[in-house]
Design a protein around this motif. Structure first.
Motif, short mmCIF file in Angstrom:
data_model
loop_
_atom_site.label_atom_id
_atom_site.label_comp_id
_atom_site.label_asym_id
_atom_site.label_seq_id
_atom_site.Cartn_x
_atom_site.Cartn_y
_atom_site.Cartn_z
N HIS A 149 45.31 12.56 50.24
CA HIS A 149 44.40 11.42 50.11
C HIS A 149 45.21 10.14 50.30
O HIS A 149 46.20 9.91 49.61
CB HIS A 149 43.70 11.43 48.74
N GLU A 179 35.92 23.18 44.71
CA GLU A 179 36.62 21.97 44.30
C GLU A 179 37.01 22.06 42.82
O GLU A 179 36.17 22.27 41.96
CB GLU A 179 35.71 20.75 44.54
N GLU A 197 40.94 7.13 44.23
CA GLU A 197 40.22 6.80 45.47
C GLU A 197 38.79 6.31 45.23
O GLU A 197 38.12 5.87 46.16
CB GLU A 197 40.24 8.00 46.42
N TRP A 198 38.32 6.38 43.99
CA TRP A 198 36.96 5.95 43.68
C TRP A 198 36.91 4.54 43.07
O TRP A 198 35.88 4.10 42.57
CB TRP A 198 36.28 6.95 42.72
N TYR A 247 40.12 15.48 57.22
CA TYR A 247 39.04 15.24 56.26
C TYR A 247 38.26 14.05 56.80
O TYR A 247 38.84 13.06 57.24
CB TYR A 247 39.64 14.91 54.90
N ASP A 263 32.95 15.80 53.59
CA ASP A 263 32.73 15.62 52.16
C ASP A 263 31.78 14.45 51.95
O ASP A 263 32.04 13.35 52.44
CB ASP A 263 34.08 15.33 51.48
N CYS A 268 40.29 23.55 46.52
CA CYS A 268 41.12 22.35 46.57
C CYS A 268 41.31 21.84 45.15
O CYS A 268 40.43 21.99 44.30
CB CYS A 268 40.50 21.29 47.47
N TRP A 290 26.59 15.64 49.51
CA TRP A 290 26.01 15.74 48.16
C TRP A 290 25.49 14.39 47.66
O TRP A 290 24.72 14.32 46.71
CB TRP A 290 27.03 16.33 47.17
N HIS A 345 37.98 8.08 54.22
CA HIS A 345 37.42 8.48 52.92
C HIS A 345 36.20 7.61 52.61
O HIS A 345 35.80 6.77 53.42
CB HIS A 345 38.49 8.41 51.82
N HIS A 346 35.62 7.81 51.44
CA HIS A 346 34.35 7.14 51.09
C HIS A 346 34.40 5.61 51.27
O HIS A 346 33.38 4.99 51.54
CB HIS A 346 33.93 7.45 49.66
N ASN A 353 32.37 20.12 52.00
CA ASN A 353 32.56 20.30 50.56
C ASN A 353 31.23 20.33 49.80
O ASN A 353 30.47 19.38 49.84
CB ASN A 353 33.44 19.15 50.04
C1 GLC Z 1 35.12 14.74 45.76
C2 GLC Z 1 35.42 13.25 45.71
C3 GLC Z 1 36.46 12.85 46.60
C4 GLC Z 1 37.53 13.83 46.95
C5 GLC Z 1 36.98 15.21 47.14
C6 GLC Z 1 38.05 16.22 47.40
O1 GLC Z 1 34.05 15.07 46.49
O2 GLC Z 1 34.30 12.47 45.97
O3 GLC Z 1 36.98 11.64 46.23
O4 GLC Z 1 38.04 13.44 48.14
O5 GLC Z 1 36.19 15.55 46.11
O6 GLC Z 1 37.58 17.52 47.29
#
Ligand code: GLC
Length: 413
Positions: free
Chosen positions: A21, A217, A32-33, A124, A166, A238, A169, A80-81, A197
């Motif tokens: 990440h 996850e 990361e959030w 990813y 990912d 993961c 959801w 990423h997000h 994911n």
């Molecule tokens: C989750 C999270 C994310 C991360 C991911 C990894 O969905 O939102 O931040 O990257 O899991 O599996």
């Protein structure tokens, strides 16, 4: 049971991978959030792009570290997000690494660095997006942008191991037009593994029929029930090494090498891959603790590699966590947990038993058993009628503790 397609079987053989990440958030060193959970407005957050230098990012060195850790593939967050891309989006957006002080296509460097070290690169890619405004108000145009982004990743970086999505959801009711997205990937990269994911709450959940591997996850992967399925789907778990995926400078919740080895074995027990995460720092370096952890797991793998990669579950079960796997080399591998050290009780901390370990489900006649690490021959008995196979697990020599020790058995043809 459906047969595994060769590229899916190849993925299972990779066994152990590195998840990375890395993004603008890494500079904040709070996971990361952080944008979402601290409600940082988009305009304020995007200033992180102006300080993103990637000065310490050395893709080749990271790939070498992965190789030393016994990992065969790396999944890097191309986006990423937060919505920032580590690749040249070629005009789709200026929110990418080529428009930052780094001024580099980091995904190109990554793919090249991996290949130079014999590591398979995976990308990813987030599907939800906190930056693109059309994600909220014009989903169709957002999906076009998503598809075009993925198309870039599938066409400019050579053969890739797979795409790891990912975020679906986040909008469970939406039509994500997965047919189109996956169809495009199949055309551009016919042997790429497609993952999406299923998230924390739907571990092991099957999704679209094009998906090649389910995800677990942060979980303990469960045995896959493939009866009646039209396609053989792989499994991958993961997991974070500390508490967060993205780098945190205040994370004291790291797992021990012991736990990492146990998780790796728990995955292989059910034929799942283990995708272990590191979070790169804001400048793209690997934190010392994470590096040391990987080196340590790698030392274990140097001893037990034959039991880990080209092996599959074959119905051999032991007590507790113990289990057996069938090797493509025709041998059987028996995993032994909680083995104690042989020797003096005053200096060794007993963690489990020395003595007989018994397994069921051994269908072949065993000729010999020995420890994989030191080759010591082990006494055994086999009672085919009672479906029992048992060998004498001698303790660790003083000064050694492998956490999980593996015995290899030669069988009669
Ligand atoms: C989750 C999270 C994310 C991360 C991911 C990894 O969905 O939102 O931040 O990257 O899991 O599996």
């Amino acid at each position: 049971m459906p047969e595994a397609k060769p590229y899916i079987r190849e993925f299972e053989r990779l066994g152990f991978g590195m998840f990375i990440h890395w993004g603008l958030y890494s500079q904040m060193a709070r996971g990361e959030w952080i944008m979402k959970l601290q409600g940082i407005p988009r305009e304020e957050y995007r200033r992180l792009q102006n300080t993103f230098t990637a000065d310490d990012f050395d893709a080749r060195a990271i790939a070498r570290l992965a190789r030393r850790a016994g990992m065969k593939y790396i999944v890097l967050t191309a986006r990423h997000h937060e919505g920032f891309s580590l690749f040249d989006t070629k005009g789709l957006s200026d929110y990418d690494s080529v428009h930052s002080p780094a001024a580099r296509d980091l995904i190109a460097e990554f793919a090249e660095g991996c290949r130079a070290e014999g590591i398979v690169p995976f990308f990813y890619h987030t599907t939800l997006d906190w930056y693109q405004e059309n994600y909220k108000d014009d989903f169709d145009s957002y999906l076009r942008y998503l598809q075009q982004s993925v198309e870039l990743l599938c066409t400019h970086y050579g053969k890739i191991g797979g795409m790891w999505f990912d975020g679906n959801w986040d909008k469970p009711e939406a039509d994500w037009r997965e047919d189109e997205l996956y169809g495009m990937i199949r055309r551009m990269q016919p042997e790429a593994i497609i993952v999406n994911n299923s998230g924390l709450h739907r571990q092991g959940g099957y999704g679209h029929p094009e998906i090649d591997s389910v995800t677990f996850e942060q979980g303990r992967p469960q045995p896959m029930d493939r009866k009646g399925k039209s396609k053989y789907v792989a499994a991958e778990m993961c997991q974070t090494m500390g508490a967060f995926w993205g780098y945190s400078g205040s994370d004291f919740a790291f797992k021990s090498p012991k736990e990492l080895i146990e998780h790796l074995c728990a995955c292989r027990k059910v034929g799942a891959n283990y995708l272990l995460n590191i979070g790169l720092t804001g400048t793209g370096s690997v934190a010392k603790l994470q590096e040391a952890m990987l080196e340590t797991v790698g030392e274990w793998l140097r001893v037990f590699a034959p039991a880990v990669y080209a092996t599959t579950p074959c119905g051999i079960a032991g007590h507790g966590e113990d289990f057996g796997l069938a090797g493509e080399d025709g041998k059987l591998y028996f995993f032994v947990h909680r083995l104690s050290a042989a020797g003096d009780w005053n200096v060794t901390v007993p963690s489990g038993g020395v003595g007989p370990r018994t397994y069921t489900g051994v269908r072949k006649k065993i000729r010999s058993v020995r420890w994989l690490d030191n080759g010591e021959e082990l006494a055994f008995v086999q009672d085919a009628d009672k479906d029992l196979f048992s060998f004498q697990a001698t303790g660790y020599p003083y000064g050694i503790d492998y956490v999980v020790r593996v015995a290899v058995a030669v069988v009669e043809e």
